[in-house]
Design an enzyme around this catalytic site. Structure first.
Site, PDB file in Angstrom:
ATOM      1  NE  ARG A  35      -6.902  -8.306  16.817  1.00 22.92           N
ATOM      2  CZ  ARG A  35      -8.227  -8.590  15.868  1.00 22.92           C
ATOM      3  NH1 ARG A  35      -8.199  -7.177  15.205  1.00 22.92           N
ATOM      4  NH2 ARG A  35      -8.958  -8.965  16.697  1.00 22.92           N
ATOM      5  CB  CYS A  92       3.463  -1.151 -20.691  1.00 22.22           C
ATOM      6  SG  CYS A  92       3.099  -2.045 -21.519  1.00 22.22           S
ATOM      7  CB  CYS A 148       1.508  -1.794 -26.204  1.00 18.76           C
ATOM      8  SG  CYS A 148       3.118  -1.555 -25.286  1.00 18.76           S
ATOM      9  CG  HIS A 164       5.736  -9.455  -0.452  1.00 16.57           C
ATOM     10  ND1 HIS A 164       5.025  -9.685   0.131  1.00 16.57           N
ATOM     11  CD2 HIS A 164       6.536  -9.780  -0.876  1.00 16.57           C
ATOM     12  CE1 HIS A 164       5.391 -10.853   0.585  1.00 16.57           C
ATOM     13  NE2 HIS A 164       6.777 -11.299   0.253  1.00 16.57           N
ATOM     14  CG  ASP A 184      -0.347  -0.147   2.415  1.00 12.91           C
ATOM     15  OD1 ASP A 184       0.292  -0.106   2.928  1.00 12.91           O
ATOM     16  OD2 ASP A 184      -1.093  -1.185   3.217  1.00 12.91           O
ATOM     17  N   GLY A 192       2.003  -6.912  13.076  1.00 13.91           N
ATOM     18  CA  GLY A 192       1.176  -7.531  12.025  1.00 13.91           C
ATOM     19  C   GLY A 192       1.275  -8.604  10.557  1.00 13.91           C
ATOM     20  CB  THR A 193       4.440 -10.279   9.673  1.00  8.14           C
ATOM     21  OG1 THR A 193       4.237 -10.984   8.794  1.00  8.14           O
ATOM     22  CG2 THR A 193       4.814 -10.113  10.411  1.00  8.14           C
TER      23      THR A 193
END
Length: 480
Positions: free
Chosen positions: A420, A292, A319, A284, A267, A394-395
């Site tokens: 969590r 493109c 393209c 990632h 994000d 958070g993973t």
């Protein structure tokens, strides 16, 4: 030589006395103790049986940490005498916390070992005759190698780092923190995580994919990019809006403590929050840019956000004309209508899957089937040996190779999980379970800091209670 004391594991303080003293004062000593002398196994001169030294839990921890801290060569050199028999190998395996699986071997050892030194008998530590056959010695060498490999590939929990106060104290003096973040750091902004019961993958089951992760499969994208773009709006970042947790990481950078933030998120909120580009590795990829898939023309990712919101394919202007010609020619071929000018537009190597993705703009997200950015491998090579603390936030640590970072950092570096739910396949010294933003606020308050974020006062004024599940694992309960 006679003795009345059972053989012991002789240890002494580490040679770095000032450093140990410092660590002891902070109850965070993590450097293993160096043995005064190698292992000594006593032998009863009368009956020829041996007596192993006592092994306490602390001895196992120290032996394992010594192996990880100093390596195999120094471990064997310090713990084993120059002259030994197979029982020393057997004992060293037990000292590392393992047992041979060869039942006959174990039975033979037990037949040659007595439980304790008996008063009135003469014992010696110098006899090196071996009570076991050579084949068992070879087996024990292999078992010892397996045990050492297991230790070297598995993280050990630090003995004196298991509370939030330990975390805050160490955070104040840490200088090279690696922060590894996942989707959980963005959920407070309404961006779903991926693997929870209400996460992104559970929300896209209607697509009919064999595996929901296939929505990020590069091969499938190239065959039909509309699958990804039918749901891409669900993970589209909120422009210039980031969580308190993102600002917590930015604060660590501002204080000169952040070595690197390795994020699995796409994000780009870390960049919006002000984490410097040099300190950020988007493992990632991200929505920050798009390219493109045909000519590789690149543009800012925000340029295709409107297309994503309208659930339509963003197309490359360079393209577009060729794509239109190909699509028209292909449609006619499917209908059995082949006109002479179509042959000029047609490439015999083309097929339907190639045409659907021709000239499509793809966010520079690393899909399954694509290599991770070179910056990930380059930075990791530089950072691992420097790391003095690892914070995973958070993973679920389900995706390699990013998930392997927890097994790479130095053994002396404390590892903290903020999440969590617990991550059971990794070993953390401290696990703080609850909402990431609240836990970040609690830790920041304990350090006497403040976070530059509009929600700081709201979170700082909340009450936090820690309920211990087990040593080092706490539920963090938030109340107004």
């Amino acid at each position: 030589m006679s003795t009345t004391n059972r053989g012991q594991l002789a240890t002494s303080g580490n040679s770095n006395g000032s450093q140990n003293k410092n660590n002891d004062e902070n109850a965070e000593s993590i450097i293993p103790t160096v043995p005064v002398k190698p292992i000594g196994i006593a032998k009863n001169v009368s009956n020829g049986k041996y007596v192993f030294p006592d092994i306490k839990k602390e001895d196992i921890w120290n032996a394992r940490m010594f192996l990880k801290y100093y390596g195999v060569r120094d471990f064997l050199d310090k713990f084993l005498p120059n002259e030994l028999n197979s029982l020393y190998l057997y004992f060293l395996i037990k000292l590392l916390g393992f047992e041979s699986k060869d039942r006959l071997l174990v039975k033979l050892v037990q037949e040659n070992v007595e439980e304790k030194i008996m008063p009135g008998f003469e014992y010696t530590y110098t006899s090196i005759d071996d009570p076991l056959e050579k084949k068992y010695t070879i087996r024990l060498i292999k078992d010892l190698q397996k045990a050492m490999n297991k230790i070297l590939s598995t993280r050990m929990r630090l003995l004196n780092f298991y509370t939030i106060d330990h975390f805050a104290t160490r955070l104040l003096r840490a200088k090279n923190i690696i922060v590894l973040t996942g989707a959980g750091v963005s959920t407070s902004l309404g961006i779903p995580d991926f693997r929870s019961s209400e996460g992104f993958y559970s929300q896209i089951k209607h697509l009919g994919l064999d595996d929901p992760q296939d929505v990020f499969n590069y091969e499938i994208f190239m065959k039909d990019p509309s699958i990804f773009y039918s749901i891409a709006n669900m993970v589209l970042p909120a422009k210039h809006n980031w969580s308190l947790l993102h600002s917590f990481i930015a604060m660590l950078s501002q204080k000169g403590k952040l070595l690197r933030n390795y994020t699995q998120n796409i994000d780009n909120l870390e960049a919006y929050a002000g984490i410097p580009k040099a300190k950020l590795v988007q493992c990632h990829g991200s929505f920050a840019t798009a390219s493109c898939v045909t000519c590789h023309w690149s543009l800012p990712g925000e340029k295709i956000f409107d297309n994503i919101k309208r659930v339509e394919l963003p197309l490359c202007p360079h393209c577009y004309k060729k794509r239109k010609q190909l699509m028209t020619a292909f449609k006619r071929r499917q209908e059995g209508i082949i006109e002479s000018h179509d042959e000029d537009d047609w490439d015999p190597k083309m097929d339907e899957s190639t045409i659907k993705s021709y000239g499509v703009l793809k966010p520079d997200i690393t899909f399954f089937g694509e290599a991770l950015p070179s910056k990930f491998h380059r930075s990791l090579k530089e950072d691992i040996s420097k790391c003095d603390m690892l914070i995973c936030i958070g993973t679920s640590l389900k995706v390699a190779p990013v998930s392997e970072i927890v097994n790479m950092v130095p053994a002396r570096a404390p590892q903290i999980l903020i999440n969590r739910a617990p991550v059971k396949h990794a070993i953390f010294d401290l696990s703080l379970l609850g909402f990431c933003d609240g836990i970040a606020a609690l830790v920041t308050k304990k350090c006497g800091w403040e976070i530059e974020h509009s929600d700081w006062k709201t979170y700082a004024n909340k009450n936090y209670q820690l309920e211990e599940r087990e040593k080092g694992t706490y539920d963090v309960i938030t109340s107004a």
